[in-house]
Design an enzyme around this catalytic site. Sequence first.
Site, PDB file in Angstrom:
ATOM      1  N   GLU A  63       0.811  -1.213   0.000  1.00 37.49           N
ATOM      2  CA  GLU A  63       0.000   0.000   0.000  1.00 37.49           C
ATOM      3  C   GLU A  63       0.844   1.263   0.000  1.00 37.49           C
ATOM      4  OE1 GLU A  63      -2.560  -3.294   1.476  1.00 37.49           O
ATOM      5  OE2 GLU A  63      -0.523  -2.601   1.929  1.00 37.49           O
ATOM      6  N   HIS A 132     -10.547  -5.756   9.668  1.00 41.30           N
ATOM      7  CA  HIS A 132     -11.197  -5.709   8.354  1.00 41.30           C
ATOM      8  C   HIS A 132     -12.639  -5.209   8.462  1.00 41.30           C
ATOM      9  CE1 HIS A 132      -7.924  -8.626   7.768  1.00 41.30           C
ATOM     10  NE2 HIS A 132      -7.975  -8.332   6.480  1.00 41.30           N
TER      11      HIS A 132
END
Length: 339
Positions: A63, A132
Amino acid sequence: MSSNRIMTVQRAISEAIAQEMRNDPNVFVMGEDIGAYGGIFGATSGLLGEFGDTRVRDTPISETAFISAGVGAAMAGMRPIVELMFVDFFGVCMDAIYNLAAKNIYFSGGNCKVPMVIMTATGGGYSDAGQHSQTLHATFAHLPGLKVVAPSNAYDAKGLMTAAIRDDGPVMFMFHKGLQGLAWMASPEAAATELPEESYTLPLGEAKIVRPGKDVTIVALSMMVHHAMDAANALARDGIDAEVIDLRTLVPLDRKTVIKSVAKTGRLVVVDEDYKSFGLTAEIITSVVEENPSYFKSPPRRLAVPDVPIPYSRPMEQFVLPNALDIAAAVHASLGKAA
């Protein structure tokens, strides 16, 4: 406009991206699994086949690298749409988001634009645990230089995504996994809407009154709009007329619509799937108090996730997430009535 074209949120997002890619060769997409897979939440489905792998770029699991690359591409004249698969992963690349994307327009004295969309999935409700399942709206709304979008339905998602792509600054586009219309995750029926075939934009910073009412104002966004509407419909059976406001964007924040509504109803309940402390719920309430505290006939109330990691256990997860029953109870309390 086709009157029978009912589309899911995932289809609305991918259609908005495709139309902008056709209109502007500088628009491209990159992220993890956004190519052949179409994004694990469907937001880039069908794009690879039409535009090829030079404009729809699968990235390694890094990322920091691809968010930073997106900032550089945007400053060089491109219009990247970068998918951060789960918003929870922002910690890996926060320097690129906050110290680069959000600040470089200011650092350059306005000479450099950063027309970049960071598209990311939010929300819980399906037992994916603490890394998540977060929403984190306020985390990004708190950082100067970022616009923040959180649509609740397909029509808004398409118009807001198109506006985000065309914006000359960085935009966090935060879609809720449970609104996407995925085969493996239930979605509220109202999230899928009629969708015009043509391209259109919705202004960033303009809330929508999705249900007019006179007794209490309920402010929500994203998934919580649907819970608020369920609560309002239940309250109507008890003779309580609730006005429901969908903020649609956090930055810019449409305080005027909220304040005008509370001036009319005299009562306010704010609901968000983000954490309670230091969050959007407090910001909305404070905005009204600073305008005129006498608008309130009773103390304002807020519903949000307690300050705990999202549990993996489904019963525990459902316990911490706000729902329609919680909202209705808060409204009854604001009216001084038992639920």
